[in-house]
Design an enzyme around this catalytic site. Sequence first.
Site, short mmCIF file in Angstrom:
data_model
loop_
_atom_site.label_atom_id
_atom_site.label_comp_id
_atom_site.label_asym_id
_atom_site.label_seq_id
_atom_site.Cartn_x
_atom_site.Cartn_y
_atom_site.Cartn_z
N CYS A 30 -43.89 22.71 10.26
CA CYS A 30 -45.34 23.04 10.01
C CYS A 30 -45.71 24.25 11.06
O CYS A 30 -45.12 24.44 11.89
CB CYS A 30 -46.22 21.88 10.18
SG CYS A 30 -46.02 21.23 12.24
N HIS B 108 -46.05 31.18 14.10
CA HIS B 108 -45.50 32.21 14.76
C HIS B 108 -46.66 33.27 14.90
O HIS B 108 -47.08 33.81 15.82
CB HIS B 108 -44.59 32.97 14.11
CG HIS B 108 -43.23 31.96 13.84
ND1 HIS B 108 -42.33 32.34 12.68
CD2 HIS B 108 -42.67 31.05 14.72
CE1 HIS B 108 -41.55 31.31 12.88
NE2 HIS B 108 -41.76 30.53 13.80
N ARG C 154 -35.29 21.84 20.77
CA ARG C 154 -34.58 23.43 19.98
C ARG C 154 -33.51 23.88 20.98
O ARG C 154 -32.98 24.86 20.46
CB ARG C 154 -35.85 24.23 19.93
CG ARG C 154 -36.78 23.95 18.88
CD ARG C 154 -37.61 24.90 18.40
NE ARG C 154 -37.01 26.26 18.05
CZ ARG C 154 -36.99 27.31 18.38
NH1 ARG C 154 -37.69 27.67 19.51
NH2 ARG C 154 -36.52 28.59 18.11
N ALA D 210 -45.26 23.68 14.31
CA ALA D 210 -43.83 23.62 15.18
C ALA D 210 -43.68 25.01 15.41
O ALA D 210 -42.92 25.51 16.32
CB ALA D 210 -42.98 23.08 14.04
S1 SF4 Z 1 -46.17 17.54 12.83
FE1 SF4 Z 1 -48.59 17.45 13.51
S2 SF4 Z 1 -49.19 19.40 13.17
FE2 SF4 Z 1 -47.34 19.19 11.94
S3 SF4 Z 1 -47.90 18.74 10.18
FE3 SF4 Z 1 -47.63 16.77 11.08
S4 SF4 Z 1 -49.46 16.26 12.08
FE4 SF4 Z 1 -49.53 18.56 11.34
#
Ligand code: SF4
Lengths: 456, 544
Positions: free
Chosen positions: B77, B210, B111, B80
């Site tokens: 996402c 990014h 990572r 991330a």
């Molecule tokens: S990990 Fe957190 S920020 Fe990423 S999609 Fe899920 S809720 Fe949203």
Amino acid sequence: MIVPEPAKSDHFTATRNACKMCTPLGACLAFSGVEGCVPFLHGSQGCATYIRRYLISHFREPMDIASSNFGEHAAIFGGQTNLEQGLANVIRSYEPAVIGIATTCLSETIGDDMPMFLHQFTSKYADPTPLPHLVHASTPSYSGSHFDGYMEAVFALAKTLAEKGQTQATLVNMIPGVVSPADIRHLKDILSDFELDYVMLPDYSERMDGVSWDDYQRIPEGGTTVDELKSMGSAAGSIEFATTHHKSQTAGEYLASACDVENHRMDMPIGIAATDRFFDALEKLSGKATPRRHQMDRGRLVDSYVDGHKYCFGKRAILYGEEDFVIALASFLCEIGIVTVLIASGGKSGKLLENIERVMPDPSVATVMDGVDFEEITDAAMDMHADLIIGNSKGFKLSQKLDVPLVRVGLPIHDRMGASRIVHLGYQGTQYLYDLIVNTLLDVKQRTSEVGYTYI
Amino acid sequence: MAPDSPEQAVELTPDGTLTSEGLREELLKAYPKKSRRKREKQFVINEKTVNEDGTVTLPQIGANTRTIPGILTQRGCTYAGCKGVILGPTRDIVNITHGPIGCGYYSWLTRRNQTSAPNDSDANYMTYCFSTDMQDENIIFGGEKKLAAAIQEAYDIFQPKAIAVFSTCPVGLIGDDVHQVAKDMKEKLGINIFGFSCEGYKGVSQSAGHHIANNQVFKHVVGTDNTPRSKFSINLLGEYNIGGDAFVLEDLLERCGIELVSTFSGNSTYDQFANAHMANLNAVMCHRSINYVADMIEKKYGTPWIKVNFIGAKSTAKSLRKIGEYFADEKLMEQIEKVISEEYPAVFEAQKKYKPSLEGKRVMLFVGGSRAHHYQDLFGELGMKTVAAGYEFAHRDDYEGRAVIPDIKIDADSRNIEELHVDADPDMYDSDKVRDKWAKEEKGYTFAEYDGMMTQMAEKALVIDDINHYESEELIKRVKPDLFCAGIKEKYVVQKMGVPCKQLHSYDYGGPYAGFRGAIEFYKDIDRLVNAKVWKMIKAPWDE
Ligand code: SF4
Ligand code: SF4
């Protein structure tokens, strides 16, 4: 100007290095223990990706989790379209028997009406081909941890699929809680040795610890079947390892109230006393005496307690992990003379302390902390002179800081091999833990001894 | 075939029976109409047309579009990409995840990005995972106060130079204003504090994160320290020190006499970012994740950027020479040649050793936004053939080259991500650099140029964007490649099918793979993996 919330006494407001994972992770793990089930997260794709990656790094097995993949539009207007599209695609590409749907923080915050969405989906698509069973567990991570998510999913599976029926005298439901694939295999062996028919819920013993494939498997083999799930309502009894769960009913409680299946709710069987209670229940349910091989296991375990007593008596241990797990471990450590000085969990059922008081003859030696993170654990642990830390991989830093060995058990273990193959439960599991703990202590003793004994 | 001879069509299988067209059709057939229409665009055969003027036209690929719900993607996402990828490797900014616990937990040192502070007393917060761990009441009544308290606490514990706040999905929804909280706390505490609106749902993948990270770091940090830097100073952009890559490159550049002002963001510090605009050249490794910063620095300060690649010995030498050529200094260029000639014998040695057991083997790479391209160089050096490749979160320009940027359609998801408006800095803009750039361009030196993955790939190789589970499994089943490169999510499923899988996000347990030293390391690891005995033990005697 936004004024910071005052820090709550000695508790920090922020969580620093958490000692818990999020709710849907637990739900996905439980769903992976159902045959032909695809776990599905209703929310944005990142959660599914993160959770897959995390579970995969523990089990070192494939782990598919689908997602309804919210974008901005779904986040604002709700995710019904995404859900329907996502389910349709999963059905088409996996042909699953069950889809286990967990709602992430996002869809929970939006307040998506899942029962309605699922109902509408079913009425729209059920004809002509029957749909897979859709099981929904509500799993907002802002109330609870991975443990709660796991329990919620197990509950949802029983509630959605179990059917009340004619009682089958030799059928037992086995509901083990968050355990390893090897634990599940071990429990199955025990039940078979008692000549009981059983439904294991969940059963990821093969899927999360599998073999190489001859043919590609869309959904890896193994797991509780839908028929088995249905038959849970007609079992003679359930054995459920669940100590602190409080959110909704447990699966066992549900089966008791809705299907009149007697529930034997107990602590996880780690240590002799807890395992004795488990075997006692098995004797009652099967009407059979404990088979000789298990009597022998117990005997050997007691024998080793005696032999190793001198190595562990008075040693001091720190424990952390899910509440149920640390309660079981604390009870076991008491048996072998190890003083548990700190018991901590990221979980927050409010029931940790009372249960520790119940299982430990002298709970005053232990500091018990729930709802804590690793920084709080570290602060508390600093001058406890512990000899040993027992918990998952996340305690590595603590172990480094205190220069005390870490015995890795539970979940997650992503810095060692073989997490799936650790047996924690029963006489055998206790035996394994016991040897591991004693040998860890001996290793320290040997390495720190100036003489360098090879004979201890 | 080898990237050097692109005119020869790729052979998917040794017996040559499988054609790219046939395979593509087989795989796409399974989709319902609507999904098929979408996947068709993202699943292309690399057929290049040579035009009359000698230029090459590549097929158009669909990229950076939303994954279809219910289809298992490799993608992560926005959060991330922002917190994990770009800001994660910086050691002295305290990162606070504003949201429920999972998002922060799962991005807690997962990572394998490394860092090495010169002194033990230097700040390193990378092992910390701060989260506001939102609870019911925060979702209902808002989490701003809790966030402010978390910032205060982080400050009280560490007194860091800077604190960064990352929003997760629920935050956007309940309307917490992280930027206001950051601003208020910045005023209160007197350190730099800034927020990122990187809610996971914002973009189609990490890529959006990014971009958001680039914007905020540029806006809040770059340009705050004007300490002058030496003549041969550069920034290395888009290098994240996975498995220690940055350490190798730092050493290499130093030996060449090139000053590294900052790395975005492997082994980096806050101060490096603050001073980055004082470097004389930006060298971009991962174009996808960081080209925004390169562009913005150029607009504001006049510093040009070039594309480099330090993955593969040949590319490393080429990149060093390109930097040398930019500075056009005899002595520097001599020194660079000296370093290259010091390093190369061992590289040749290793190639001689490992090539025979690897040559001709077929590889697939599905990873990242640059690695699926860069690592083809390394495989080329071993004589291995890339038969299929694709990115997880790249855009069309990373496939087809930057020339297509004006043609890229902006969809709703991309419009979501702010494009910072950047003007030339009245005091710091360096017109000399710009004039120098023009002069160099006239002589044929290329700036801001990236030709993308496809130009380099063999004719008829498969290029697949955002490959999903179904497609990768079918590819493996039908093509049986000798090696599959992806990430941990794919690793075990690939290996269950008896095909070795190299993780190119985290390098498995290995690395560094950058530079000359890294190339040798990589040859060795690939040989060990591909030729491991275990692949022959999978069938039990009773299965024969
Ligand atoms: S990990 Fe957190 S920020 Fe990423 S999609 Fe899920 S809720 Fe949203
Ligand atoms: S948003 Fe919730 S479900 Fe998603 S990763 Fe974060 S804590 Fe877990």
